[in-house]
Design a protein around this motif. Structure first.
Motif, mmCIF file in Angstrom:
data_model
loop_
_atom_site.group_PDB
_atom_site.id
_atom_site.type_symbol
_atom_site.label_atom_id
_atom_site.label_comp_id
_atom_site.label_asym_id
_atom_site.label_seq_id
_atom_site.Cartn_x
_atom_site.Cartn_y
_atom_site.Cartn_z
ATOM 1 N N LEU A 43 3.040 -11.997 4.615
ATOM 2 C CA LEU A 43 1.640 -12.430 4.722
ATOM 3 C C LEU A 43 1.491 -13.943 4.682
ATOM 4 O O LEU A 43 0.420 -14.465 4.960
ATOM 5 C CB LEU A 43 0.819 -11.801 3.590
ATOM 6 C CG LEU A 43 0.641 -10.286 3.676
ATOM 7 C CD1 LEU A 43 -0.003 -9.757 2.399
ATOM 8 C CD2 LEU A 43 -0.213 -9.916 4.892
ATOM 9 N N ASP A 44 2.583 -14.648 4.338
ATOM 10 C CA ASP A 44 2.541 -16.112 4.325
ATOM 11 C C ASP A 44 2.560 -16.687 5.746
ATOM 12 O O ASP A 44 2.240 -17.845 5.940
ATOM 13 C CB ASP A 44 3.745 -16.661 3.538
ATOM 14 C CG ASP A 44 5.062 -16.125 4.095
ATOM 15 O OD1 ASP A 44 5.352 -14.928 3.846
ATOM 16 O OD2 ASP A 44 5.778 -16.872 4.796
ATOM 17 N N MET A 45 2.957 -15.884 6.716
ATOM 18 C CA MET A 45 3.140 -16.416 8.070
ATOM 19 C C MET A 45 1.816 -16.800 8.732
ATOM 20 O O MET A 45 0.761 -16.247 8.419
ATOM 21 C CB MET A 45 3.895 -15.409 8.931
ATOM 22 C CG MET A 45 5.370 -15.347 8.547
ATOM 23 S SD MET A 45 6.348 -14.391 9.716
ATOM 24 C CE MET A 45 8.002 -14.770 9.088
ATOM 25 N N ALA A 84 -9.284 -10.731 4.869
ATOM 26 C CA ALA A 84 -9.698 -9.464 5.496
ATOM 27 C C ALA A 84 -8.523 -8.493 5.582
ATOM 28 O O ALA A 84 -8.690 -7.281 5.390
ATOM 29 C CB ALA A 84 -10.277 -9.727 6.885
ATOM 30 N N VAL A 85 -7.327 -9.027 5.854
ATOM 31 C CA VAL A 85 -6.121 -8.189 5.923
ATOM 32 C C VAL A 85 -5.850 -7.550 4.563
ATOM 33 O O VAL A 85 -5.566 -6.350 4.473
ATOM 34 C CB VAL A 85 -4.904 -9.037 6.399
ATOM 35 C CG1 VAL A 85 -3.597 -8.289 6.176
ATOM 36 C CG2 VAL A 85 -5.075 -9.411 7.869
ATOM 37 N N ARG A 134 -6.363 -2.895 0.670
ATOM 38 C CA ARG A 134 -6.993 -2.251 -0.503
ATOM 39 C C ARG A 134 -7.711 -0.972 -0.103
ATOM 40 O O ARG A 134 -7.572 0.056 -0.761
ATOM 41 C CB ARG A 134 -8.009 -3.210 -1.133
ATOM 42 C CG ARG A 134 -7.350 -4.280 -1.952
ATOM 43 C CD ARG A 134 -8.359 -5.281 -2.487
ATOM 44 N NE ARG A 134 -7.616 -6.401 -3.059
ATOM 45 C CZ ARG A 134 -8.096 -7.639 -3.199
ATOM 46 N NH1 ARG A 134 -9.332 -7.918 -2.817
ATOM 47 N NH2 ARG A 134 -7.340 -8.582 -3.718
ATOM 48 N N GLN A 135 -8.465 -1.067 0.989
ATOM 49 C CA GLN A 135 -9.207 0.108 1.466
ATOM 50 C C GLN A 135 -8.256 1.249 1.812
ATOM 51 O O GLN A 135 -8.583 2.419 1.653
ATOM 52 C CB GLN A 135 -10.042 -0.242 2.713
ATOM 53 C CG GLN A 135 -11.142 -1.263 2.474
ATOM 54 C CD GLN A 135 -12.167 -0.803 1.465
ATOM 55 O OE1 GLN A 135 -12.484 0.388 1.385
ATOM 56 N NE2 GLN A 135 -12.671 -1.721 0.639
ATOM 57 N N PRO A 194 -0.270 -4.793 6.280
ATOM 58 C CA PRO A 194 0.121 -3.841 5.241
ATOM 59 C C PRO A 194 -0.557 -2.473 5.332
ATOM 60 O O PRO A 194 0.081 -1.444 5.062
ATOM 61 C CB PRO A 194 -0.249 -4.567 3.941
ATOM 62 C CG PRO A 194 -0.035 -6.008 4.276
ATOM 63 C CD PRO A 194 -0.525 -6.148 5.699
ATOM 64 N N ALA A 195 -1.832 -2.418 5.737
ATOM 65 C CA ALA A 195 -2.537 -1.123 5.803
ATOM 66 C C ALA A 195 -1.801 -0.126 6.697
ATOM 67 O O ALA A 195 -1.876 1.087 6.483
ATOM 68 C CB ALA A 195 -3.966 -1.322 6.309
#
Ligand code: NI
Length: 264
Positions: free
Chosen positions: A9-11, A20-21, A26-27, A223-224
């Motif tokens: 996610l650092d990219m 938002a990602v 989380r959702q 990730p979702a």
């Protein structure tokens, strides 16, 4: 509950919409995301993300692509960063003889030095191995002989070997992590691995922004989408999706818990 055992996610791909990602993760029920480091700046960024988002944890390390960037003193830099309470491992480290972006001798040396560091710190390792699995296994055989405890040694990320090599890794107390490619048509060996690896040795990951699973293949991964990997594994094992989600999330927490380190 879900866990993504390997994300980037650092990219820059996430600079526009990182909040938002994470919100979508989380959702989707993600409670744990392990963000890899690939060099010193990305490791520092991984830690910054871990400080910002409660579900994100960081690993620090030099990716085989970036092995040639590791300067004298950088190993101490990694050791220093690893003192952070949300740093849970050394990674991603390993060998990549497919792209060969760093000379192979340098990759080998940097890999070994980081394995030694992980042993010293009592942290698990996240391993990248591409077109180099037999040599990686040989190195890990030697490394594990130098360790005392058997738990939480590490994970082979985006595993692409066969069932026999997976068994060898499990014998070394490693975990096997599966990613988006198991959802692609023709992923026969990976599907066989997904079907046969003991459930308590299996992790799932996105490797986002890369390796996007079906049906989003071709777009940026996030990730979702680890849910699609879990769904595929549940399907080939003929198990409830929730059972695979729960087991892989627990395995991720068990591997990256800092217990070994506390035991010294
Ligand atoms: Ni990766």
């Amino acid at each position: 509950v879900l866990a993504d055992s390997h994300a980037h996610l650092d990219m820059g791909e996430f600079d526009e919409d990182r909040d938002a990602v994470i919100e979508r993760a989380r959702q989707a029920g993600l409670a744990t995301i392990i963000n890899m480091g690939c060099d010193l700046p990305s490791s520092a960024m991984a830690i910054a993300l871990a400080e910002r988002y409660p579900e994100v944890y960081a690993t620090v390390g030099f990716h085989p692509h970036d092995a040639a960037k590791m300067a004298p003193g950088d190993l101490n830099g990694l050791a220093e960063m690893a003192r952070h309470p949300k740093v849970v491992g050394i990674g991603e480290i390993g060998l990549d003889f497919y792209r060969d972006r760093s000379p192979r001798d340098v990759q080998r040396r940097v890999f070994q030095e980081q394995l030694a560091l992980a042993a010293e710190l009592g942290l698990p390792v996240a391993i990248h191995s591409r077109n180099a699995l037999s040599e990686t296994l040989e190195i890990l055989h030697n490394w594990t002989r130098s360790l005392r405890g058997r738990e939480g040694r590490g994970v082979l990320h985006c595993y692409s070997g066969d069932v026999r090599q997976a068994e060898e890794l499990i014998d070394l107390s490693f975990y096997i992590s599966l990613a988006g490619p198991i959802t692609y048509p023709g992923a026969r060996t990976a599907v066989e691995v997904a079907r046969t690896v003991p459930l308590d040795r299996l992790l799932v990951e996105t490797d986002c922004p890369f390796l996007t699973p079906q049906p989003h293949r071709g777009k940026r991964n996030e990730p979702a989408y680890v849910a699609y990997v879990v769904k595929k594994i549940a399907q080939v094992r003929d198990m409830p999706v929730e059972a695979v989600a729960e087991a892989t999330a627990q395995n991720t927490i068990r591997l990256f818990a800092r217990r070994r380190r506390a035991e010294g």
